[in-house]
Design a protein around this motif. Sequence first.
Motif, PDB file in Angstrom:
ATOM      1  N   LYS A   9      41.946  27.070  40.136  1.00  0.00           N
ATOM      2  CA  LYS A   9      43.252  27.640  39.798  1.00  0.00           C
ATOM      3  C   LYS A   9      44.376  26.628  40.021  1.00  0.00           C
ATOM      4  O   LYS A   9      45.336  26.563  39.256  1.00  0.00           O
ATOM      5  N   HIS A  10      44.259  25.828  41.090  1.00  0.00           N
ATOM      6  CA  HIS A  10      45.332  24.910  41.453  1.00  0.00           C
ATOM      7  C   HIS A  10      44.753  23.747  42.236  1.00  0.00           C
ATOM      8  O   HIS A  10      43.829  23.936  43.027  1.00  0.00           O
ATOM      9  N   ASP A  69      39.663  37.075  43.800  1.00  0.00           N
ATOM     10  CA  ASP A  69      39.750  36.599  45.181  1.00  0.00           C
ATOM     11  C   ASP A  69      39.861  35.079  45.194  1.00  0.00           C
ATOM     12  O   ASP A  69      39.137  34.389  44.468  1.00  0.00           O
ATOM     13  N   GLU A  70      40.760  34.573  46.041  1.00  0.00           N
ATOM     14  CA  GLU A  70      40.974  33.138  46.131  1.00  0.00           C
ATOM     15  C   GLU A  70      40.311  32.559  47.371  1.00  0.00           C
ATOM     16  O   GLU A  70      40.283  33.194  48.421  1.00  0.00           O
ATOM     17  N   THR A  71      39.774  31.357  47.223  1.00  0.00           N
ATOM     18  CA  THR A  71      39.264  30.581  48.342  1.00  0.00           C
ATOM     19  C   THR A  71      39.833  29.180  48.211  1.00  0.00           C
ATOM     20  O   THR A  71      40.294  28.780  47.133  1.00  0.00           O
ATOM     21  N   TYR A  72      39.797  28.445  49.303  1.00  0.00           N
ATOM     22  CA  TYR A  72      40.392  27.111  49.335  1.00  0.00           C
ATOM     23  C   TYR A  72      39.388  26.116  49.881  1.00  0.00           C
ATOM     24  O   TYR A  72      38.682  26.413  50.848  1.00  0.00           O
ATOM     25  N   VAL A  91      39.374  30.665  42.275  1.00  0.00           N
ATOM     26  CA  VAL A  91      39.479  32.110  42.070  1.00  0.00           C
ATOM     27  C   VAL A  91      38.187  32.598  41.420  1.00  0.00           C
ATOM     28  O   VAL A  91      37.653  31.958  40.513  1.00  0.00           O
ATOM     29  N   ASP A  92      37.675  33.736  41.920  1.00  0.00           N
ATOM     30  CA  ASP A  92      36.446  34.295  41.349  1.00  0.00           C
ATOM     31  C   ASP A  92      36.777  35.412  40.366  1.00  0.00           C
ATOM     32  O   ASP A  92      37.946  35.708  40.112  1.00  0.00           O
ATOM     33  N   THR A 120      42.423  25.333  45.054  1.00  0.00           N
ATOM     34  CA  THR A 120      42.393  26.791  45.088  1.00  0.00           C
ATOM     35  C   THR A 120      41.410  27.257  44.027  1.00  0.00           C
ATOM     36  O   THR A 120      41.526  26.885  42.856  1.00  0.00           O
ATOM     37  N   LYS A 139      33.295  30.638  40.141  1.00  0.00           N
ATOM     38  CA  LYS A 139      34.665  30.364  40.572  1.00  0.00           C
ATOM     39  C   LYS A 139      35.278  29.332  39.636  1.00  0.00           C
ATOM     40  O   LYS A 139      34.591  28.453  39.120  1.00  0.00           O
TER      41      LYS A 139
END
Length: 61
Positions: free
Chosen positions: A5-6, A34-37, A29-30, A27, A2
Amino acid sequence: MKVIKHIFDGDFGCEESTTNKPTVSVTLVDEAGDETYVTVEDQWLVEHGLDVGDKWPDDLD
């Protein structure tokens, strides 16, 4: 893997709590997009030298 991203710093000025350490929302991203937080202490992020575009440590997934 991952990637960051932000990074969003939601604590501003007088709204910041004096009892808790400042936190940021990150944030991730993989490879599939797909995004995770996650929420982490700002100081932890600084101590690990992490910023936008950096790989997120695998042991924290």
